[in-house]
Design an enzyme around this catalytic site. Structure first.
Site, PDB file in Angstrom:
ATOM      1  N   CYS A  42       0.844  -1.199   0.000  1.00  0.00           N
ATOM      2  CA  CYS A  42       0.000   0.000   0.000  1.00  0.00           C
ATOM      3  C   CYS A  42       0.883   1.254   0.000  1.00  0.00           C
ATOM      4  O   CYS A  42       1.985   1.247   0.531  1.00  0.00           O
ATOM      5  CB  CYS A  42      -0.908   0.002   1.226  1.00  0.00           C
ATOM      6  N   ASP A  44       0.424   3.768   1.709  1.00  0.00           N
ATOM      7  CA  ASP A  44       0.388   4.362   3.050  1.00  0.00           C
ATOM      8  C   ASP A  44       1.803   4.636   3.572  1.00  0.00           C
ATOM      9  O   ASP A  44       2.659   3.751   3.567  1.00  0.00           O
ATOM     10  CB  ASP A  44      -0.356   3.391   3.999  1.00  0.00           C
ATOM     11  N   ARG A  46       2.922   4.824   6.362  1.00  0.00           N
ATOM     12  CA  ARG A  46       3.324   4.089   7.568  1.00  0.00           C
ATOM     13  C   ARG A  46       3.785   2.666   7.284  1.00  0.00           C
ATOM     14  O   ARG A  46       4.126   1.915   8.187  1.00  0.00           O
ATOM     15  CB  ARG A  46       2.147   4.057   8.556  1.00  0.00           C
ATOM     16  N   HIS A  98      -2.227  -3.985   4.963  1.00  0.00           N
ATOM     17  CA  HIS A  98      -2.087  -3.624   6.381  1.00  0.00           C
ATOM     18  C   HIS A  98      -3.454  -3.344   6.985  1.00  0.00           C
ATOM     19  O   HIS A  98      -4.375  -2.882   6.304  1.00  0.00           O
ATOM     20  CB  HIS A  98      -1.170  -2.399   6.539  1.00  0.00           C
ATOM     21  N   CYS A 101      -6.199   0.126   6.883  1.00  0.00           N
ATOM     22  CA  CYS A 101      -5.938   0.705   5.556  1.00  0.00           C
ATOM     23  C   CYS A 101      -7.053   1.698   5.190  1.00  0.00           C
ATOM     24  O   CYS A 101      -8.237   1.342   5.166  1.00  0.00           O
ATOM     25  CB  CYS A 101      -5.865  -0.413   4.516  1.00  0.00           C
TER      26      CYS A 101
END
Ligand SMILES: [Zn+2]
Length: 192
Positions: A42, A44, A46, A98, A101
């Site tokens: 992803c 993302d 993080r 994750h 999400c």
């Protein structure tokens, strides 16, 4: 623009420290890359691929998009997969989603978000397909399960691609993995 200058300053510091630790590091890497892993994850911020599995530059080939989707008509993702499998000869394709999400959460609501709704439609299809199971869940548990079902579906899409099927048919050593990462404790779970 101190926030941008910070990155360039960080880069100089990182490059200098890396050189100090291993004077051959950049020379060796600039000659070639030979990663054995492809990471499809992803976007993302993080969930940075290299960092969470503690790998150095050169160790992992990476493709990231919102909610780690592998869509059969997405030539961006397929081109990465093809190059990784056919040219780099990676041994492992890791689809890593994750929990928590935002793409999955957004797909579970009907709030219009613009262009990205079309991309999230792929996740809505997965939710509809697994409605029997997801219908019995609510809130965070429902979102978490959809995160898992999404990873499993995307890994299946990798396995069903002509790229992977052809590679396996010619005897190439290649495995597809379904992983999910927890933002809460930094640990990865293998869903296989
Ligand atoms: Zn995400």
């Amino acid at each position: 623009m101190p926030e941008i200058k910070r990155l360039l300053d960080n880069n100089i510091k990182w490059a200098d420290e890396t050189m100090a630790r291993d004077p051959e590091f950049f020379d060796t890497l600039s000659q070639q890359q030979s990663p054995i892993y492809l990471w499809i994850g992803c976007s993302d911020s993080r969930v940075p691929a290299n960092q969470i599995v503690d790998l150095l530059p050169g160790d992992i080939f990476v493709h990231r998009n919102v909610a780690n989707l592998v869509v059969h008509t997405d030539f961006n993702c397929l081109s990465v997969l093809q190059y990784a499998v056919d040219v780099l000869k990676v041994k492992h394709v890791i689809v890593c989603g994750h929990y928590g999400c935002g793409g999955i959460d957004a797909a579970l609501t009907n709030e219009p978000l613009g262009l990205i709704d079309n991309w999230l439609g792929h996740i809505k299809d997965i939710a509809a397909f697994h409605d029997d199971e997801l219908g019995g869940l609510v809130g965070e548990a429902k979102a978490a399960r959809l995160c898992e079902l999404n990873v499993l579906t995307q890994a299946d899409n990798v396995s069903k691609s002509s790229i992977v099927k052809d590679a396996l048919a010619r005897g190439q050593d290649l495995k597809v993995h379904s992983w999910i990462y927890s933002l809460r404790n930094g640990k990865i779970k293998d869903l296989a």
